[in-house]
Write an enzyme that holds these catalytic residues in place. Structure first.
Site, short mmCIF file in Angstrom:
data_model
loop_
_atom_site.label_atom_id
_atom_site.label_comp_id
_atom_site.label_asym_id
_atom_site.label_seq_id
_atom_site.Cartn_x
_atom_site.Cartn_y
_atom_site.Cartn_z
N GLY A 14 0.79 -1.23 0.00
CA GLY A 14 0.00 0.00 0.00
C GLY A 14 0.82 1.27 0.00
O GLY A 14 0.36 2.32 0.44
N SER A 15 2.05 1.22 -0.50
CA SER A 15 2.86 2.47 -0.51
C SER A 15 2.27 3.47 -1.49
O SER A 15 2.33 4.68 -1.27
CB SER A 15 4.32 2.16 -0.85
N ASN A 16 1.65 3.00 -2.58
CA ASN A 16 0.97 3.95 -3.49
C ASN A 16 -0.26 4.55 -2.80
O ASN A 16 -0.51 5.75 -2.92
CB ASN A 16 0.55 3.23 -4.78
N LYS A 93 -5.78 -8.79 -8.53
CA LYS A 93 -6.90 -9.59 -9.05
C LYS A 93 -7.48 -8.90 -10.28
O LYS A 93 -7.43 -7.67 -10.39
CB LYS A 93 -7.98 -9.70 -7.96
N ASN A 109 -5.18 2.54 -13.11
CA ASN A 109 -4.26 1.55 -12.57
C ASN A 109 -2.84 2.06 -12.77
O ASN A 109 -2.56 2.80 -13.71
CB ASN A 109 -4.42 0.21 -13.30
N HIS A 111 1.08 0.93 -13.45
CA HIS A 111 1.88 -0.22 -13.89
C HIS A 111 3.35 0.20 -13.84
O HIS A 111 3.70 1.30 -14.31
CB HIS A 111 1.48 -0.62 -15.32
N ASP A 152 -4.50 -4.20 -19.21
CA ASP A 152 -3.27 -3.39 -19.26
C ASP A 152 -3.17 -2.55 -20.54
O ASP A 152 -2.26 -1.76 -20.69
CB ASP A 152 -2.03 -4.30 -19.20
N GLU A 181 6.20 6.32 -9.27
CA GLU A 181 4.78 5.95 -9.07
C GLU A 181 4.16 6.83 -7.99
O GLU A 181 3.04 7.34 -8.14
CB GLU A 181 4.66 4.49 -8.64
C1 GRF Z 1 3.72 -1.16 -7.45
O1 GRF Z 1 5.01 -1.43 -7.92
C2 GRF Z 1 2.77 -1.10 -8.61
O2 GRF Z 1 3.36 -0.60 -9.78
C3 GRF Z 1 2.41 -2.53 -8.81
O3 GRF Z 1 2.32 -3.08 -7.51
C4 GRF Z 1 3.15 -2.31 -6.64
C5 GRF Z 1 2.26 -1.78 -5.55
O4 GRF Z 1 3.03 -1.48 -4.51
N1 GRF Z 1 1.17 -2.64 -9.51
P1 GRF Z 1 2.31 -0.87 -3.20
O5 GRF Z 1 1.39 -1.93 -2.65
O6 GRF Z 1 1.57 0.35 -3.63
O7 GRF Z 1 3.46 -0.57 -2.26
#
Ligand code: GRF
Length: 207
Positions: A14-16, A93, A109, A111, A152, A181
């Site tokens: 969940g870092s994003n 998923k 999304n 990527h 994608d 990201e």
């Molecule tokens: C990220 O590298 C994203 O590009 C990929 O999964 C990872 C998610 O990381 N789809 P986080 O859970 O947000 O840390």
């Protein structure tokens, strides 16, 4: 101005998600995360949501007798929290088609590569970075794209590149891509919050 209500799906750390929450709480984006959903009851993303008092749900198809009940649960939760933009952030998923259709042009999304290269089946996590290194590329980066029925291959909203270094491993490249990201995702959400994203004939227009 009302804040854009964002629903985040995540399967991992969940870092994003955290970068979106941080920018929202700092008032840098006119959006707020109103619900977090994970297929993984142990996802760090669910802990992060809990820490910030954000409603969060473990929803997995295995919990339901039929696929349709699972789909209905996803739609009900998104509707209950009045989600206007769905953000997939490391969600592992396939999103059911009915949900993709319900959020047409409102589901994005991230990527960890410069699509359309290094996308599609099996291209996730370290497999992506291994392929970029094996391909001898000089640059990689992050892509935020709309999720449509081609997955994608959805229309690209934004990309940001990073250099690939000669001594990179999949891990060091992944870390460099992750930093962009974390920059790009909140920036793209802000574009949606400002109503600057239009989609015409599967092309994204930012005005
Ligand atoms: C990220 O590298 C994203 O590009 C990929 O999964 C990872 C998610 O990381 N789809 P986080 O859970 O947000 O840390």
């Amino acid at each position: 101005m009302n804040k854009l209500r964002v629903g985040v799906f995540a399967s991992g750390s969940g870092s994003n998600l955290q970068s979106i929450i941080d920018q929202s709480m700092a008032g840098k984006i006119n959006a707020e995360v109103t619900v977090v959903i994970s297929n993984n009851s142990k996802a760090g993303a669910l802990e992060r949501a809990a820490r910030h008092g954000i409603p969060h749900y473990h929803i997995s198809v295995k919990q339901f007798a039929t696929e349709w009940q699972y789909v209905q649960k996803l739609l009900d939760v998104l509707q209950e929290h009045q989600v206007q933009l769905v953000a997939l952030a490391g969600y592992m998923k396939m999103m059911p088609i009915a949900v993709i259709r319900e959020y047409k042009d409102k589901m994005i999304n991230v990527h960890p590569a410069l699509l359309p290269d290094f996308g599609g089946k099996g291209m996730y996590g370290h497999f992506v970075h291994e392929a970029v290194l094996a391909g001898g590329r000089a640059v990689s980066g992050a892509t935020i794209h709309l999720v449509d029925e081609e997955y994608d291959q959805g229309p690209i909203v934004a990309q940001r590149s990073v250099p690939v270094k000669s001594d990179d491993t999949p891990e060091t490249l992944a870390a460099r891509v992750l930093t962009v990201e974390h920059e790009l995702y909140p920036e793209v959400i802000q574009l949606f919050a400002l109503g600057r994203i239009k989609v015409i004939d599967r092309k994204v227009i930012i005005n």
